[in-house]
Design an enzyme around this catalytic site. Structure first.
Site, PDB file in Angstrom:
ATOM      1  N   LYS C  47       4.874   1.658   3.717  1.00  0.00           N
ATOM      2  CA  LYS C  47       4.178   2.558   2.801  1.00  0.00           C
ATOM      3  C   LYS C  47       3.748   3.846   3.472  1.00  0.00           C
ATOM      4  O   LYS C  47       3.315   3.835   4.617  1.00  0.00           O
ATOM      5  CB  LYS C  47       2.919   1.814   2.370  1.00  0.00           C
ATOM      6  N   CYS C 132       6.789  13.142  -2.266  1.00  0.00           N
ATOM      7  CA  CYS C 132       6.030  12.327  -3.205  1.00  0.00           C
ATOM      8  C   CYS C 132       5.595  13.196  -4.380  1.00  0.00           C
ATOM      9  O   CYS C 132       4.853  14.152  -4.206  1.00  0.00           O
ATOM     10  CB  CYS C 132       4.793  11.723  -2.555  1.00  0.00           C
ATOM     11  N   LYS C 167      12.553  12.707   4.063  1.00  0.00           N
ATOM     12  CA  LYS C 167      12.935  12.072   2.801  1.00  0.00           C
ATOM     13  C   LYS C 167      12.857  13.119   1.692  1.00  0.00           C
ATOM     14  O   LYS C 167      11.796  13.672   1.419  1.00  0.00           O
ATOM     15  CB  LYS C 167      12.001  10.907   2.499  1.00  0.00           C
TER      16      LYS C 167
END
Ligand SMILES: Cc1cc2nc3c(=O)[nH]c(=O)nc-3n(C[C@H](O)[C@H](O)[C@H](O)COP(=O)(O)OP(=O)(O)OC[C@H]3O[C@@H](n4cnc5c(N)ncnc54)[C@H](O)[C@@H]3O)c2cc1C
Ligand SMILES: Cc1cc2nc3c(=O)[nH]c(=O)nc-3n(C[C@H](O)[C@H](O)[C@H](O)COP(=O)(O)OP(=O)(O)OC[C@H]3O[C@@H](n4cnc5c(N)ncnc54)[C@H](O)[C@@H]3O)c2cc1C
Ligand SMILES: Cc1cc2nc3c(=O)[nH]c(=O)nc-3n(C[C@H](O)[C@H](O)[C@H](O)COP(=O)(O)O)c2cc1C
Ligand SMILES: Cc1cc2nc3c(=O)[nH]c(=O)nc-3n(C[C@H](O)[C@H](O)[C@H](O)COP(=O)(O)O)c2cc1C
Ligand code: FES
Ligand code: FES
Lengths: 272, 315, 315, 272
Positions: C47, C132, C167
Site C-alpha cells: 500500500k 493516485c 507508476k
C-alpha cells in the site's frame, strides 16, 4: 417483409446432442410465423446480463403443434463461447431473449432446378427450413453434409423425411465418406450434365470459399450464408460488413443485405 | 399534479424528451423506423458523415469486452450529399428530430459538410465529431488539443446558423478545458463522451482482435468515467451538455442528468435492446413523479454535496 | 523440454514469476500471509506510503460499477517508518519480494521516503505513485505533466540506488510521452496503469456514492484501455513495463505480456478471489507449454500485426 | 485463530421465508467448524460473475447432522440488491462461493452475567451462534427482536429452544409490542438493578447507535456488530473502516478489528 419482433421467449425443450451441440426449442410463434429460409434471430439469455451483445443464430426448425399451428422455432447451436454455453445449459421453462426474423433469406428455386445444399458442421442450421420450402415446391434436393467426425453430424432423418438425398462426409471417416464435403460435391458437379442446379452453402468460411469456387468453375449459381460478427443485427452498427464486388468493391451490411449472398458477389479474399 | 414535462431545450432546440440515439449506434435512423417510433425520441444523431463516401475499416470491426465493446468501424459512410438526398427525406417523413454527426479530415471539410447540411431541409442540429479514436482523420487529433478544437468549432460556426454541438473525446487530461475551448469558439452545447481508445488481443494468435489494432471502448464499463467528465464540464461551461457513455437504464439516464447533462445519448445499449427507448422514458417519468418534479430540467446538475445524515430504518 | 522458465528480470531485479500483487489491493502483504504463499508471488507491492501516517477518506470508500469498482481510500497508511519497523520484518521472514509504493505531497517528501526505504533491510524496489486520483496530494498533478513526472523521478533517483518504477496515471492525453519523461529522468521501469478518475451517484439521494465524490475505476472494465496504453508505451520506451488494469485470468496476464508488459500486477481480482495466484501461474505455464516457449519473456511484446490468413476448419 | 478457507460450497437447502428473507444452508463444514459467534463469510454466487465483489454475511446457524457432526452453515439473508437476490433465488444442488470464517467474534460472557441481545430485522443473523454459546455456558439470555412488521421476524422458536427469553416488537404492531425495539430495552435497563448485563446489538446503524447510547446511559457494556461496505474481508482494501475513538480518532478495518466493536469505542457521529 414484416418487421422483426423481440420476445422474451419460454424455452420449451433443450436437446443436448453431444458435449458441444444442442437444439433449443423456444416458444416464439410471432417470430417463427414470419421466418423465411436463411433468416436469423439475435439471441441472448436475458437483458442486462453479461455478455452485453446478442448473438446471431439461424432459425433451424419452425415448430408446429399436432394441428399444424406454428408454436415456435428451434436453434441448432454449437458451443464456442459464452452465449452458446448459455444456450447449451438452458433448461426448459427458463426464458431467452430473441429478436427476429432478420436478414435477407435464401432465394428458393423451383423445378426443374435441382437444389444442392452444402453444410459444414453447424452450418446445417439454415437448411432445415430451406429443405421444407424446397420440398413444398417439389424441388429435387441433395444435402452434402460434412464434419470433422460423426460427432458433428445430426438430424439426418429430418432431411430424409423431406425427400432429401443426403451425402455424408467426415474428415476422420467415422461416418459417411472419409474426407471433406467438397469431394463428393466436386464429383457430382463434374457429372451433373445440363440439369439446372442451385448450390446453397453454409459452414466455415474456408469451406464456403471452396464451394463457391467449385460452383463458379462448374458455372453453377451459388448462395452462401455468411457468418460475420454481428453487433446489432438491425443495420445500426456497421460491424457485420462483407466486401462485395459489384459496382466496385464496397462493404455491405450482412445483417441487412445478407447473411445470404450470391457466391460470385463476395470478395472471398477479404473474408477471414 | 399532471404528468411531468419531459421536454428539454438544448440551445434553442426543443426536444420532446432528453433521450437521443447516439451517433454510429443507430445507423442513419431509417434502419430502426419499423422497430422504434423515431418521433418519440428526443432526437436521432445519425452516423458520422464526411463530405464523400468512406469505406471504413476491414472487419473484424467490433469485439466485446467486460461490460463493454470496442469498435473500429472507421466511419464507413455514404457521404453528406447522399445522406441529404436519400435518408433525410425519410427521417423527415417519420418526424424524427435529426442531429447530423459530421467529420472532416481538414478544418475546411468540416465547414463544407456543415454548409451542405445548412442548406438541407430537416436538419435540427450538427454534432461535430472531433473525437473518433479509430481513424487518423477522425478528428481525434483536433479533439485532443485546445487549438484544434477551437479551429474546427470556429470554422463550423462560421459555416452554419444551425445549433452546433462539438463532441468531445475522453482521451484527454483535462476534458473541462476542452469544453471551455469549444464554448469560447461558439459551440451551442457540447456532447460527451465519445469512446475510449482501447485494444484487445487474441492471446492464442497474438493478433489484435480488431483489424484496425485499436478501437473505441463504449458501454457500461465506461459509465463512471463519463459521469465524472460530465460533472467536471458542468462546473466549467454555461452551455448545455449532452451526456453519454454506458447508459443502459433509466437510473443511468438520471445519473447523467444529475451530474449535469441536459440531455443524454444512448448507443451500445440500443444494440442489446432496441426496445429500450420506451422503458427509459417510463423510468425517467416514474422517477420525476416519485420525486415530485414538474419538469425533467429540475434534476439537471443537482448533485447533493451536503453532509450525510441517516434516518432510522428498522432493518 | 522442461518446465518453462517463469522468472523475469525487471531492471536487474529478478522475480520468480511475473505476477505482482498490486499496491493498495493487498494491504501491507502480511494480511494475506495465511492465505497466500507470499514467497510464491513474483513480488508484493504494498500500500502507498507517505512519510507520516495518514487517515484517508471517510467511508463509503468503494462502490461497485459494471465490471469494475471505484475506490477513494485516500491513501490511509501507517507512514514509512512504522512500515519499516513493523511490517517489513514479517514480509522478510515470509520471503516476500517487497516493492514499496511511495507517495508525497512534495518532491522532497518523495525523496525523503525513498531515502528511508534505501536504508531499510528488505526492500527490493520502489514504485513511485504519481498517479493516485483520489487525493490532491496523491501525485496525480505530478503524474499529469511531463515536468511533474520528470521532477519527482529525478529527485527519487538522486535519493536511492534501489530500482525505481514510477507508476503512471491513465488520465492523460498521451501516456507514452509521460513514460518517455519518466525514462529520461532515470526510471528503471514504469508501472501502468493506476485507476481512472470516475464518479457514481446514488440517484435516489443524489449524493455521490463515495464520500470523496470522485474515485478511481479499476477492474476488468478498464482492461482494454490499459492494454492499449501498455502497447503504446512499449513502442515508446526501452525500460521494462509492469502492466496492470483489470487482470482476472491467465488469459488477461498473457494479453498484457503480449502487448508489451514484462510483468503484471493484479489488484481488484484478488478481492474477488484471493486464491487467484496459483491459478494464474498454472494458466500462464500451460500457455507457455502449449506454445512451446522455454521462458515467459519470449511472449513479451509479440503482438502479431501480419496479415490474417485462415485455415480450413470444418465447423 | 485458524485461517479462513475459500470453498465452492454445495447448497443444501433454501428456505424462502418471505419475498425478501431467506435462509440458505450451505455445505461448508471446514468453515463452520472454525466459526465463532459474530464471525462472517464473504460470499458470491460464482467466480467471474457480475457483480464483481463478494458480500459479507454473518454465519447464522452451524448445521449438524443427526450424529451431531458439523455439516455446514446457514445464512439469514434479506434481499436488497444483486447478491442477496442471487442468494434468494439459489436452488439446492447449485454452488456458492464462500470464504471464511472472518473477523473478530463477540466476546462471550459467562455467568453470573446476563446477556441481552438486541436485533433489528436481519440483524438477527449473528445471534443464533451467540445464543448457542451462551446457552452452553449457562448464561441467562434475552433477545430483544424488532422489525417494521411481522414480516421481519423469523426463527423465534430456535432461540426459545436455547432457553432464550424473547421480547418482540414491530413498528406497525403486527406482532409483539408496537414500536421500536429500543422501548422494551430501555424499560428493562431501567429496572435491571445490579445484575451484570452484557448488551449485544446488531441491526441498522441508527438502531445500534441508539442501543449503544442507552447502554452507555445505564452504564452497561455493549458490543455491536457493524455492517460497513466490505471489498475484500481480509484487510486488503481498507474500504471497511470505522472511526474508533481510542488513542485519538482513527480508522480501523472492520473486517479485521471488527465487525464486533465495543459500543463506546465507536465514533457514532461518523457512522452513516
Ligand atoms: C447469420 C448468422 C447465423 C448463425 N447461425 C448459427 C447457428 O445456427 N448455430 C450456431 O451455433 N452458430 C451460428 N452462428 C455463429 C454464432 O453466432 C456464433 O457461434 C456465436 O456468436 C458465438 O457466441 P459465443 O458467445 O458463444 O462465443 P464468443 O464468446 O462470442 O466467441 C467465442 C469464439 O468464437 C469466435 N467467434 C464468435 N462469433 C464468431 C463469428 N461469427 N465468426 C467467427 N468467429 C466467431 C470468437 O472470436 C471467439 O474466439 C451464426 C452467425 C451468423 C452471423
Ligand atoms: C459483517 C457483516 C455481516 C453481514 N451479515 C448479513 C447477514 O447475515 N444477512 C444479510 O442479509 N446481510 C448482512 N450484511 C449486509 C450485506 O452484506 C448486504 O446486504 C449485502 O452486501 C448487499 O449486497 P447486494 O449485492 O444484495 O446489494 P447491493 O446491490 O450491493 O446494494 C443494494 C443497496 O444496499 C446498499 N448496501 C449494500 N451493502 C450495504 C452495507 N453493508 N451497508 C449499507 N448499505 C449497503 C447499497 O448501497 C445499495 O443501495 C452484513 C454485512 C456485514 C458487513
Ligand atoms: C459501433 C459504434 C459506432 C460509433 N460511431 C460513431 C460516430 O460515427 N460518430 C460519433 O461521434 N460517435 C460514434 N460512436 C460513439 C457513440 O456515439 C458514443 O459516444 C459512445 O458509444 C458512448 O456511448 P454508449 O456507451 O452509450 O455506446 C460510435 C460508437 C459505437 C459503439
Ligand atoms: C482499493 C484500491 C486501493 C488502491 N491503492 C493504491 C495505492 O495505494 N497506490 C497505488 O499506486 N495504486 C493503488 N491502487 C491502484 C492499483 O494498484 C491498480 O493500479 C489498479 O487498481 C488497476 O489494477 P486492477 O484493475 O487489477 O485493480 C488501488 C486500487 C484499489 C482498487
Ligand atoms: S450487425 Fe449491426 S449493422 Fe449489421
Ligand atoms: S474489507 Fe477490505 S480491508 Fe476490510
Amino acid at each position: 417483409m414484416a418487421s422483426p419482433v423481440d420476445v422474451d421467449a419460454r424455452i420449451a425443450a433443450n436437446h443436448r446432442l453431444s458435449d458441444a451441440y444442442n437444439i433449443l426449442e423456444i416458444e416464439a410463434p410471432a417470430i417463427a410465423r414470419q421466418t423465411r429460409p436463411g433468416q436469423f434471430v439475435m439471441v441472448k439469455r436475458a437483458l442486462g446480463r453479461e455478455p452485453l451483445l446478442r448473438r446471431p443464430f439461424s432459425v433451424f426448425e419452425i415448430l408446429r403443434n399436432a394441428r399444424g399451428a406454428v408454436t415456435g422455432l428451434s436453434l441448432l447451436s454449437k458451443q464456442v463461447g459464452a452465449v452458446t454455453r448459455d444456450i447449451f445449459l438452458a433448461e426448459p421453462g427458463e426464458r431467452i431473449r430473441c429478436l427476429g426474423p432478420l436478414g435477407t433469406p435464401f432465394s428458393v428455386v423451383g423445378p426443374p432446378a435441382h437444389a444442392w445444399m452444402v453444410a459444414g458442421g453447424v452450418g446445417l442450421a439454415p437448411f432445415a427450413t430451406l429443405a421444407e420450402a424446397l420440398h413444398a415446391s417439389g424441388v429435387d434436393t441433395t444435402l452434402f453434409y460434412g464434419g470433422r467426425s460423426s460427432e458433428d453430424l445430426y438430424r439426418v432423418p429430418l432431411f430424409e423425411r423431406l425427400g432429401v438425398r443426403v451425402v455424408l462426409t467426415t474428415e476422420d471417416g467415422t461416418r459417411g465418406e472419409a474426407g471433406r464435403v467438397t469431394a463428393p460435391l466436386q464429383r457430382e458437379l463434374a457429372t451433373a450434365g445440363d440439369r439446372p442446379v442451385m448450390v446453397y452453402a453454409c459452414g466455415p468460411t474456408p469451406m464456403m470459399r471452396a464451394v463457391a469456387g467449385l460452383a463458379a468453375g462448374a458455372d453453377r449459381p451459388v448462395q452462401v450464408s455468411l457468418e460475420p460478427v454481428m453487433g446489432c443485427g438491425l443495420g445500426g452498427c456497421y460491424s457485420c460488413v462483407v466486401r462485395i464486388l459489384d459496382g466496385g468493391a464496397r462493404f455491405v451490411r450482412a445483417c441487412l443485405e445478407g447473411p445470404v449472398f450470391e457466391g460470385n458477389r463476395v470478395s472471398w479474399a477479404d473474408l477471414t | 399534479m399532471g404528468r411531468p414535462d419531459l421536454s428539454v431545450d438544448i440551445a434553442g432546440l426543443r426536444l420532446a424528451n432528453p433521450l437521443i440515439a447516439a451517433s454510429g449506434c443507430f445507423g442513419y435512423g431509417v434502419e430502426y423506423a419499423d422497430l422504434v417510433d423515431l418521433a418519440a425520441l428526443g432526437a436521432v444523431a445519425v452516423k458520422g458523415l464526411f463530405l464523400e463516401a468512406r469505406e471504413g475499416h476491414a472487419p473484424p470491426r467490433i469485439v466485446e469486452t467486460p461490460s463493454g465493446m470496442l469498435n473500429a468501424i472507421g466511419l464507413q459512410g455514404i457521404g453528406v450529399r447522399t445522406f441529404v438526398a436519400e435518408k433525410l427525406p425519410e427521417l423527415k417523413a417519420r418526424r424524427a428530430v435529426v442531429i447530423v454527426n459530421i467529420c472532416g479530415s481538414t478544418v475546411e471539410e468540416y465547414a463544407e459538410v456543415a454548409r451542405i447540411l445548412s442548406d438541407a431541409d430537416g436538419v435540427a442540429a450538427i454534432e461535430i465529431n472531433i473525437s473518433c479514436p479509430n481513424i487518423d482523420e477522425g478528428g481525434h487529433t483536433f479533439g485532443c488539443s485546445l487549438t484544434g478544437v477551437h479551429d474546427v468549432v470556429r470554422a463550423v460556426r462560421a459555416a452554419t446558423t444551425l445549433p452546433i454541438f462539438p463532441k468531445l473525446t475522453p482521451n484527454v487530461t483535462d476534458v473541462a478545458a476542452i469544453a471551455v475551448a469549444a464554448e469560447e469558439a461558439g459551440a451551442d452545447a457540447v456532447s460527451l463522451v465519445n469512446t475510449f481508445l482501447a485494444m484487445a488481443i487474441d492471446v492464442e494468435t497474438r493478433r489484435p482482435r480488431l483489424s484496425n489494432v485499436v478501437g473505441g471502448l463504449s458501454g457500461p464499463a465506461i459509465r463512471p468515467i463519463a459521469v465524472r467528465m460530465v460533472y467536471e464540464c458542468r462546473a466549467a461551461v454555461r452551455i448545455p451538455i449532452i451526456g453519454m457513455g454506458g447508459i443502459a437504464s433509466a437510473r443511468d439516464v438520471l445519473e447523467f442528468l444529475i451530474a449535469g447533462a441536459d440531455a443524454v445519448q444512448v448507443g451500445t445499449a440500443n444494440f442489446e435492446d432496441p426496445g429500450i427507448w420506451p422503458k427509459l422514458l417510463a423510468g425517467v417519468t416514474d422517477y420525476l413523479e416519485r420525486h415530485g418534479h414538474a419538469a425533467v430540467g429540475e434534476v439537471v446538475g443537482t448533485v447533493d454535496l451536503s453532509a450525510r445524515e441517516t434516518a432510522w430504518i428498522s432493518s
